[in-house]
Design an enzyme around this catalytic site. Structure first.
Site, PDB file in Angstrom:
ATOM      1  N   SER A  78      -2.261  10.787 -40.708  1.00  0.00           N
ATOM      2  CA  SER A  78      -1.610   9.814 -41.097  1.00  0.00           C
ATOM      3  C   SER A  78      -1.641   8.473 -40.281  1.00  0.00           C
ATOM      4  O   SER A  78      -1.984   8.775 -38.975  1.00  0.00           O
ATOM      5  CB  SER A  78       0.031  10.199 -41.304  1.00  0.00           C
ATOM      6  OG  SER A  78       0.419   9.914 -39.786  1.00  0.00           O
ATOM      7  N   ASP A  79      -1.457   7.243 -40.869  1.00  0.00           N
ATOM      8  CA  ASP A  79      -0.969   6.209 -39.881  1.00  0.00           C
ATOM      9  C   ASP A  79      -0.073   6.395 -39.092  1.00  0.00           C
ATOM     10  O   ASP A  79       0.769   7.369 -39.330  1.00  0.00           O
ATOM     11  CB  ASP A  79      -1.333   4.934 -40.568  1.00  0.00           C
ATOM     12  CG  ASP A  79      -1.612   3.783 -39.813  1.00  0.00           C
ATOM     13  OD1 ASP A  79      -1.703   3.872 -38.425  1.00  0.00           O
ATOM     14  OD2 ASP A  79      -1.963   2.678 -40.319  1.00  0.00           O
ATOM     15  N   HIS A  80       0.164   5.548 -38.055  1.00  0.00           N
ATOM     16  CA  HIS A  80       1.322   5.689 -37.015  1.00  0.00           C
ATOM     17  C   HIS A  80       2.801   5.797 -37.842  1.00  0.00           C
ATOM     18  O   HIS A  80       3.081   4.869 -38.415  1.00  0.00           O
ATOM     19  CB  HIS A  80       1.543   4.628 -36.048  1.00  0.00           C
ATOM     20  CG  HIS A  80       2.223   4.827 -34.656  1.00  0.00           C
ATOM     21  ND1 HIS A  80       3.758   5.039 -34.895  1.00  0.00           N
ATOM     22  CD2 HIS A  80       1.940   4.854 -33.626  1.00  0.00           C
ATOM     23  CE1 HIS A  80       3.772   5.139 -33.716  1.00  0.00           C
ATOM     24  NE2 HIS A  80       3.176   5.004 -32.902  1.00  0.00           N
ATOM     25  N   SER A  81       3.451   6.889 -37.789  1.00  0.00           N
ATOM     26  CA  SER A  81       4.693   7.147 -38.451  1.00  0.00           C
ATOM     27  C   SER A  81       4.766   7.137 -39.898  1.00  0.00           C
ATOM     28  O   SER A  81       5.885   7.185 -40.509  1.00  0.00           O
ATOM     29  CB  SER A  81       5.806   6.191 -37.802  1.00  0.00           C
ATOM     30  OG  SER A  81       5.967   6.145 -36.488  1.00  0.00           O
ATOM     31  N   ALA A  82       3.607   7.236 -40.580  1.00  0.00           N
ATOM     32  CA  ALA A  82       3.703   7.018 -42.208  1.00  0.00           C
ATOM     33  C   ALA A  82       4.253   8.336 -42.586  1.00  0.00           C
ATOM     34  O   ALA A  82       4.903   7.988 -43.836  1.00  0.00           O
ATOM     35  CB  ALA A  82       2.169   6.924 -42.664  1.00  0.00           C
TER      36      ALA A  82
END
Length: 539
Positions: free
Chosen positions: A262-266
């Site tokens: 995932s992207d950051h915190s996605a």
């Protein structure tokens, strides 16, 4: 490690150990100072007792530091599974190259590949295993801030550069000179409505397949090891939970069977998206869609075990994701050498070495774009030169994502001209922006802009040295915080105070060369009307 050994290792893991492999945190969670570690633990709400099971670390750098972290981690690890070290290495590690948009201006895939090779060498000896690059999102709206990370709006070139970057980073998998690549942001992140960051993406399947998907596919065909999910929605469904794009297209149609991160915190953001009612549901949707690693949240760590034990998800989903993560670690040779290419002596030898800086200089010369020249360039060696504008002696020339740049090694325009023996004088004219309140929204605060002194007096200072010169270089552009992630702009013109300076200089009747520094294409009508030569530099 042979495949049967990997299978045996997977079989031996407890459920907690398996889930740990699917969690990525940053190095602050592993600080030996308990007071430092407590902050981030509380912030994301992860169970402190599970941190030692974490499978990968984000954006911690340095051969000595990473070897120490790996060693301490393995000492506590019962199964001795090394951590992966990943980082944002976008347009160079320590030796900085033009931003990807600038590299796109070279029309030279081999040159672009060389920049990736140099970045990989520096990163590898510094202990990094994986880079979150290339970013190959198709972008056709210059208002979007992350256009700076793309290679342009041409589909063919985007594919060529995707391939070049992956091959440059990964090479022959030599641990001392290569790193794994992660193509991002899959998919369609570069087409947000109105160019607004994190906005909804509305694309028909034909446009998505013809214009936006090919570059990701080119990176995958070139052998990239990871794919990062994008923040946006497609057909109203966030990509991190979108089975059609992650399973039907990426896994089944394209045959990609390596790691999706995932992207950051996605994963956590599936809740504010409205597709998940709570974090437990967010974890369920993401793992079912095929997202293997949860970056920088406690969503997987805190909820996957309960989901399995309550029968809401099949343990096989966890096993499949862990198997891909273990395979990646094995492919990088970490079970044989958990430190891989990390080497303090080679780090000193290669990082920012003269050979690499020479290549960087060559790349800059091939990526600057000459927009207009009415017989002003080149500047004669004997001409008296005035350099004015906020970029005249500014060291912030490397682009927003050059997070590892050493500002002491940056050569300013003024210093560079002096080294060439030019008769040169310099005056800032005025800082970058005429209103520093804008920067409060970037989270950097007003102190970044340094709006001090009287504007009229500073412009007059620039005029005075320009009067004594034969040619004036006006170095202007947008602030580095105006582009990049979170840097969407409705007005893509040069800040008004800089245009005021340019017009004042133009009234002197001197030959004017305008250098424009930006992270995106800008509307330069006002600039074009007030100079006789313009070059754009993509920092």
């Amino acid at each position: 490690m042979k495949q049967e050994q990997l299978d045996e290792l997977l079989e031996s893991l407890t459920l907690d150990e398996k889930i740990g492999q699917l969690v990525q945190l940053n190095g602050n969670f592993f600080d030996s100072n308990e007071k430092v570690a407590t902050g981030p633990v509380q912030k994301i709400g992860i169970d402190k007792d599970k941190i030692h099971l974490t499978g990968s670390i984000l954006n911690t750098l340095g051969a000595k530091e990473l070897k120490t972290l790996q060693n301490a981690y393995l000492e506590k690890s019962e199964k001795k599974i090394p951590m992966l070290f990943m980082a944002d290495i976008i347009n160079g590690f320590k030796t900085i190259f033009p931003i990807p948009l600038g590299l796109g201006c070279s029309f030279d895939a081999e040159l672009v590949k060389k920049t990736a090779q140099i970045a990989a060498k520096e990163a590898a000896v510094s202990g990094i295993h994986i880079t979150f690059s290339p970013m190959v999102d198709m972008v056709r709206d210059a208002r979007w801030g992350r256009v700076m990370e793309s290679y342009g709006e041409d589909n063919f070139l985007n594919c060529e550069y995707a391939k070049a970057m992956v091959e440059g980073y990964q090479g022959n998998n030599d641990p001392h000179s290569t790193i794994a690549s992660c193509v991002k942001h899959f998919a369609g992140y570069g087409a947000p409505l109105a160019g607004k960051e994190y906005n909804t993406v509305e694309l028909g399947e034909r446009s998505l397949r013809e214009a936006y998907l090919p570059a990701y596919k080119a990176a995958i065909d070139a052998g990239c090891h990871l794919v990062m999910t994008s923040f946006n929605t497609i057909d109203g469904i966030p990509v991190t939970a979108n089975k059609w794009i992650l399973k039907d297209v990426l896994r089944d149609e394209w045959g990609f069977d390596e790691v999706v991160i995932s992207d950051h915190s996605a994963v956590k953001e599936l809740v504010p998206h409205g597709i998940a009612a709570h974090y437990e549901e967010a974890a369920k949707l993401a793992i079912e869609a095929g997202c293997d690693i949860d970056m920088m949240t406690a969503t997987y760590s805190n909820h996957l075990k309960d989901l399995v034990e309550s029968g809401q998800i099949d343990i096989q989903l966890i096993n499949e994701s862990v198997k891909r993560v273990l395979k990646l670690k094995n492919d990088l040779g970490l079970f044989e050498n958990p430190y891989r290419g990390a080497n303090e002596l080679e780090e000193q030898q290669y990082v920012m070495c003269d050979e690499f800086r020479k290549v960087a200089r060559e790349v800059v010369s091939k990526t600057c774009v000459l927009l207009k020249n009415d017989s002003v360039l080149p500047i004669n060696q004997n001409q008296r030169v005035a350099v004015v504008g906020p970029y005249a002696s500014n060291k912030n020339l490397s682009g927003m994502w050059s997070i590892n740049v050493d500002p002491d090694k940056v050569v300013t325009i003024y210093d560079g001209l002096k080294k060439q023996g030019k008769h040169v004088k310099c005056a800032e004219g005025y800082p970058m922006m005429d209103d520093d309140s804008l920067f409060e929204s970037f989270g950097y605060g007003k102190k970044e802009t340094n709006l001090t002194g009287n504007k009229d007096e500073k412009i007059q200072e620039a005029i005075d040295i320009a009067k004594e010169s034969d040619v004036v270089i006006v170095a202007i552009g947008e602030h580095s915080h105006q582009s990049g992630e979170g840097g969407a702009r409705g007005d893509i013109t040069i800040p008004k105070v800089q245009l005021e300076l340019l017009k004042a200089i133009k009234k002197l009747g001197k030959p004017v060369v305008t250098l424009v520094f930006s992270g995106r294409p800008l509307a330069l009508k006002d600039v074009a009307e007030n100079d006789v030569a313009t070059k754009r530099y993509n920092g």
